[in-house]
Design a protein around this motif. Structure first.
Motif, PDB file in Angstrom:
ATOM      1  N   PHE A  36       7.891 -12.036  11.340  1.00 61.69           N
ATOM      2  CA  PHE A  36       9.091 -12.819  11.649  1.00 61.69           C
ATOM      3  C   PHE A  36       8.962 -14.248  11.124  1.00 61.69           C
ATOM      4  CE2 PHE A  36      10.640 -10.386  15.684  1.00 61.69           C
ATOM      5  CZ  PHE A  36      10.868  -9.268  14.918  1.00 61.69           C
ATOM      6  N   ASN A  37       7.779 -14.829  11.276  1.00 60.15           N
ATOM      7  CA  ASN A  37       7.569 -16.211  10.843  1.00 60.15           C
ATOM      8  C   ASN A  37       7.619 -16.370   9.329  1.00 60.15           C
ATOM      9  OD1 ASN A  37       7.371 -17.173  13.464  1.00 60.15           O
ATOM     10  ND2 ASN A  37       5.169 -16.816  13.550  1.00 60.15           N
ATOM     11  N   GLU A  38       7.437 -15.272   8.593  1.00 60.99           N
ATOM     12  CA  GLU A  38       7.506 -15.323   7.132  1.00 60.99           C
ATOM     13  C   GLU A  38       8.934 -15.145   6.603  1.00 60.99           C
ATOM     14  OE1 GLU A  38       4.699 -12.423   5.736  1.00 60.99           O
ATOM     15  OE2 GLU A  38       2.977 -13.561   6.463  1.00 60.99           O
ATOM     16  N   LEU A  39       9.839 -14.754   7.491  1.00 60.90           N
ATOM     17  CA  LEU A  39      11.228 -14.534   7.065  1.00 60.90           C
ATOM     18  C   LEU A  39      11.948 -15.853   6.831  1.00 60.90           C
ATOM     19  CD1 LEU A  39      12.329 -11.721   9.540  1.00 60.90           C
ATOM     20  CD2 LEU A  39      11.638 -11.467   7.165  1.00 60.90           C
ATOM     21  N   ILE A  40      12.788 -15.835   5.828  1.00 63.66           N
ATOM     22  CA  ILE A  40      13.647 -16.984   5.576  1.00 63.66           C
ATOM     23  C   ILE A  40      15.078 -16.530   5.847  1.00 63.66           C
ATOM     24  CG2 ILE A  40      14.466 -18.629   3.864  1.00 63.66           C
ATOM     25  CD1 ILE A  40      11.728 -18.242   2.450  1.00 63.66           C
ATOM     26  N   ILE A  41      15.580 -16.949   6.994  1.00 57.03           N
ATOM     27  CA  ILE A  41      16.933 -16.566   7.402  1.00 57.03           C
ATOM     28  C   ILE A  41      17.683 -17.828   7.784  1.00 57.03           C
ATOM     29  CG2 ILE A  41      18.332 -15.256   9.046  1.00 57.03           C
ATOM     30  CD1 ILE A  41      16.064 -13.340   9.428  1.00 57.03           C
ATOM     31  N   ASP A  42      18.882 -17.971   7.234  1.00 58.09           N
ATOM     32  CA  ASP A  42      19.746 -19.078   7.645  1.00 58.09           C
ATOM     33  C   ASP A  42      20.009 -18.930   9.139  1.00 58.09           C
ATOM     34  OD1 ASP A  42      19.814 -19.442   4.921  1.00 58.09           O
ATOM     35  OD2 ASP A  42      21.843 -18.694   4.675  1.00 58.09           O
ATOM     36  N   ASN A  43      20.355 -20.017   9.769  1.00 62.41           N
ATOM     37  CA  ASN A  43      20.652 -19.911  11.194  1.00 62.41           C
ATOM     38  C   ASN A  43      22.113 -20.162  11.523  1.00 62.41           C
ATOM     39  OD1 ASN A  43      20.629 -22.605  10.716  1.00 62.41           O
ATOM     40  ND2 ASN A  43      18.997 -23.107  12.147  1.00 62.41           N
ATOM     41  N   HIS A  44      22.949 -20.274  10.520  1.00 63.23           N
ATOM     42  CA  HIS A  44      24.369 -20.520  10.763  1.00 63.23           C
ATOM     43  C   HIS A  44      25.193 -19.360  10.208  1.00 63.23           C
ATOM     44  CE1 HIS A  44      23.527 -24.534  12.188  1.00 63.23           C
ATOM     45  NE2 HIS A  44      22.819 -24.771  11.095  1.00 63.23           N
ATOM     46  N   PHE A  45      25.618 -18.488  11.123  1.00 67.53           N
ATOM     47  CA  PHE A  45      26.469 -17.357  10.759  1.00 67.53           C
ATOM     48  C   PHE A  45      27.663 -17.346  11.706  1.00 67.53           C
ATOM     49  CE2 PHE A  45      22.285 -16.025   9.256  1.00 67.53           C
ATOM     50  CZ  PHE A  45      22.590 -15.573   7.989  1.00 67.53           C
ATOM     51  N   ASP A  46      28.805 -16.985  11.175  1.00 66.03           N
ATOM     52  CA  ASP A  46      29.993 -16.863  12.018  1.00 66.03           C
ATOM     53  C   ASP A  46      29.881 -15.648  12.940  1.00 66.03           C
ATOM     54  OD1 ASP A  46      31.330 -19.094  10.806  1.00 66.03           O
ATOM     55  OD2 ASP A  46      31.723 -17.799   9.079  1.00 66.03           O
ATOM     56  N   HIS A  47      29.279 -14.576  12.437  1.00 72.25           N
ATOM     57  CA  HIS A  47      29.057 -13.357  13.223  1.00 72.25           C
ATOM     58  C   HIS A  47      27.707 -12.759  12.853  1.00 72.25           C
ATOM     59  CE1 HIS A  47      33.243 -13.278  14.519  1.00 72.25           C
ATOM     60  NE2 HIS A  47      33.607 -13.433  13.256  1.00 72.25           N
ATOM     61  N   VAL A  48      27.032 -12.196  13.850  1.00 73.82           N
ATOM     62  CA  VAL A  48      25.782 -11.476  13.619  1.00 73.82           C
ATOM     63  C   VAL A  48      25.921 -10.110  14.283  1.00 73.82           C
ATOM     64  CG1 VAL A  48      23.288 -11.411  13.987  1.00 73.82           C
ATOM     65  CG2 VAL A  48      24.425 -13.611  13.559  1.00 73.82           C
ATOM     66  N   PHE A  49      25.652  -9.059  13.506  1.00 75.84           N
ATOM     67  CA  PHE A  49      25.701  -7.684  13.991  1.00 75.84           C
ATOM     68  C   PHE A  49      24.318  -7.079  13.823  1.00 75.84           C
ATOM     69  CE2 PHE A  49      29.905  -8.717  12.337  1.00 75.84           C
ATOM     70  CZ  PHE A  49      30.713  -8.379  13.413  1.00 75.84           C
ATOM     71  N   SER A  50      23.952  -6.215  14.769  1.00 77.31           N
ATOM     72  CA  SER A  50      22.644  -5.576  14.711  1.00 77.31           C
ATOM     73  C   SER A  50      22.767  -4.112  15.106  1.00 77.31           C
ATOM     74  CB  SER A  50      21.674  -6.269  15.677  1.00 77.31           C
ATOM     75  OG  SER A  50      20.428  -5.599  15.715  1.00 77.31           O
ATOM     76  N   SER A  51      21.922  -3.308  14.489  1.00 79.43           N
ATOM     77  CA  SER A  51      21.701  -1.958  14.999  1.00 79.43           C
ATOM     78  C   SER A  51      21.171  -2.116  16.418  1.00 79.43           C
ATOM     79  CB  SER A  51      20.669  -1.241  14.122  1.00 79.43           C
ATOM     80  OG  SER A  51      20.118  -0.143  14.812  1.00 79.43           O
ATOM     81  N   PRO A  52      21.494  -1.185  17.326  1.00 77.34           N
ATOM     82  CA  PRO A  52      20.943  -1.274  18.675  1.00 77.34           C
ATOM     83  C   PRO A  52      19.465  -0.899  18.772  1.00 77.34           C
ATOM     84  CG  PRO A  52      22.430   0.608  18.502  1.00 77.34           C
ATOM     85  CD  PRO A  52      22.493  -0.123  17.193  1.00 77.34           C
TER      86      PRO A  52
END
Length: 184
Positions: free
Chosen positions: A34-50
């Motif tokens: 997780f700490n190696e991931l580069i993910i923006d933190n500003h999204f209008d919507h976030v969807f995930s598999s359950p």
């Protein structure tokens, strides 16, 4: 709209088990992943598999997210959590020959999975009024999205490598898709 689609990080599967719907755990050092991931933190919507392997990622980054069943990996039915080598050859060989049409007992085939994934995708791209969206999901779902956009034969879907913990970025503008990045 800019759509970021990320695959969950690597799972703990030393037995080489068949899994899709099953909630197999992430590998033991998933926090390092997780700490190696580069993910923006500003999204209008976030969807995930359950699936826990996806929601854990959403929770780690403190996203306000919604789960959607249509973002799950393939349902392998009675094969779930069995070693691939323990699945009877008379069951698995037909699937190897035609995984588009054939399904595991109690599971789904690729066409059924495609139908549910595209149901989500079409809803997202026709009804969502957003500039930037994140989807946290699985390799099979990501391949189906790419297959839809690029229109290559469904039987070629596994020729695309989708790495754990990597994302693709798609631009959707005025009804047209543009794949900007894959496995970044």
């Amino acid at each position: 709209m800019e759509i970021h689609v990320i695959r969950h990080t690597a799972v703990e599967n030393p037995e080489n088990l068949c899994y899709g719907f099953s909630d197999i755990p992430l590998r033991n050092d998933f926090c390092k992943d997780f700490n190696e991931l580069i993910i923006d933190n500003h999204f209008d919507h976030v969807f995930s598999s359950p699936s826990g392997r996806c929601t854990l990622l959403a929770e780690h980054f403190k996203f306000n997210y919604k789960t959607d069943e249509r973002l799950r990996e393939m349902n392998f039915g009675d094969w779930e959590m069995k070693k691939w080598t323990d699945i009877p050859k008379e069951e698995i060989n037909p699937w190897y020959e035609d995984f588009v049409q054939i399904k595991a007992t109690g599971g789904e085939n690729l066409l059924e999975m495609q139908n549910r994934v595209l149901n989500f995708w079409n809803e997202l791209t026709s009804e969502t009024n957003a500039n930037k969206v994140l989807i946290i999901t699985h390799g099979g779902v990501i391949r189906l999205i790419l297959q839809f956009i690029l229109q290559f034969p469904l039987e070629n879907i596994f020729k695309i490598q989708i790495d754990y913990g990597k994302k693709m970025v798609i631009e959707f503008n005025e009804g047209h898709f543009s794949v900007k990045k894959v496995n970044v």
